[in-house]
Design an enzyme around this catalytic site. Structure first.
Site, PDB file in Angstrom:
ATOM      1  N   ASP A 191       0.863  -1.183   0.000  1.00 47.54           N
ATOM      2  CA  ASP A 191       0.000   0.000   0.000  1.00 47.54           C
ATOM      3  C   ASP A 191       0.900   1.233   0.000  1.00 47.54           C
ATOM      4  OD1 ASP A 191      -1.844  -2.016   0.442  1.00 47.54           O
ATOM      5  OD2 ASP A 191      -2.942  -0.923   1.997  1.00 47.54           O
TER       6      ASP A 191
ATOM      7  N   LYS B  33      -6.963   3.360  -2.870  1.00 49.12           N
ATOM      8  CA  LYS B  33      -7.291   3.295  -1.436  1.00 49.12           C
ATOM      9  C   LYS B  33      -7.548   4.697  -0.912  1.00 49.12           C
ATOM     10  CE  LYS B  33      -5.017   1.990   2.935  1.00 49.12           C
ATOM     11  NZ  LYS B  33      -3.833   1.318   3.518  1.00 49.12           N
TER      12      LYS B  33
ATOM     13  N   LYS C  88     -10.180   0.208  -1.958  1.00 44.93           N
ATOM     14  CA  LYS C  88     -10.002  -0.097  -0.542  1.00 44.93           C
ATOM     15  C   LYS C  88     -10.386   1.123   0.287  1.00 44.93           C
ATOM     16  CE  LYS C  88      -6.557  -1.343   2.964  1.00 44.93           C
ATOM     17  NZ  LYS C  88      -5.182  -1.828   3.221  1.00 44.93           N
TER      18      LYS C  88
END
Length: 220
Positions: free
Chosen positions: A87, A154, A184
């Site tokens: 991430d 995300k 996400k």
């Protein structure tokens, strides 16, 4: 959705600066027990034995103000020590300035650094972008991330004072990337009700630090 189905969408997360090795091992054990998608840790916690649970790490976290090559090197080292998902945080300031090609290059550099077999999620700090450049700007950032090879966009690090996930951010991000790229939601998700709203809005991964409390709100 039932508890098991939601658990399969969860990245069980421990990113507190004061987290210890024992804390990381406890987070892994809880992730295994809960049956989540992955356990998300700081890269300094690797290598770690996570059994059958995938290991996720962050890169350029939490500010994103790292050189792209540094982010790529950090991510690559994490992969070499066991990470299967990364991430990364974009340079949010570049996005606010409308320098979307720089966002694309940042993501592409990390993508090339980790290779094609590692899941890449791109943290865009959606609360900041919605306030600063609106839905169109957030859309452009998500498009660049997807074009550069991200499997997920995300919402948030969970560390920015502007806030974490929101239903509207997820809706915009899902509309931007379509059905073939993941979304996400992370940051401030503390109840099953909010988690369900985010899933309904289009999130197919959730970043949770309080995973058990959220999952306990879903029927078995």
């Amino acid at each position: 959705m039932n508890r098991a189905a939601v658990a399969a969408l969860v990245d069980h997360t421990l990113l507190k600066p004061e987290a210890t090795r024992a804390d990381a091992e406890a987070a892994v054990a809880e992730a295994v027990e809960l049956g989540v998608a992955s356990v998300c840790l700081s890269p300094s916690m690797l290598p770690i034995d996570a059994g059958d649970v995938r290991v996720c790490v962050v890169a350029g976290f939490p500010s994103g103000k790292h050189h792209s090559l540094v982010k790529a090197a950090e991510a690559r080292l994490a992969v070499e020590t066991g990470a299967r998902e990364v991430d990364m945080v974009i340079d949010v300031g570049a996005a606010v300035d409308g320098r979307y090609d720089e966002v694309f290059a940042d993501v592409m550099t990390v993508r090339e650094g980790i290779g094609p077999d590692v899941v890449l999620k791109v943290i865009v700090e959606s609360a900041v972008l919605l306030e600063a450049i609106g839905e169109d700007g957030l859309t452009q950032v998500c498009l660049r991330a997807a074009q550069a090879g991200a499997e997920f966009v995300k919402t948030s690090t969970g560390f920015h004072p502007a806030g974490g996930a929101s239903v509207r951010a997820v809706e915009v991000m899902r509309a931007a990337v379509g059905p073939n790229v993941g979304v996400k939601a992370s940051g401030g998700i503390r109840t099953a009700e909010f988690a369900a709203e985010l899933i309904a809005a289009g999130a197919n991964r959730l970043g949770l630090s309080g995973s058990r409390a959220v999952l306990d709100g879903f029927a078995s």
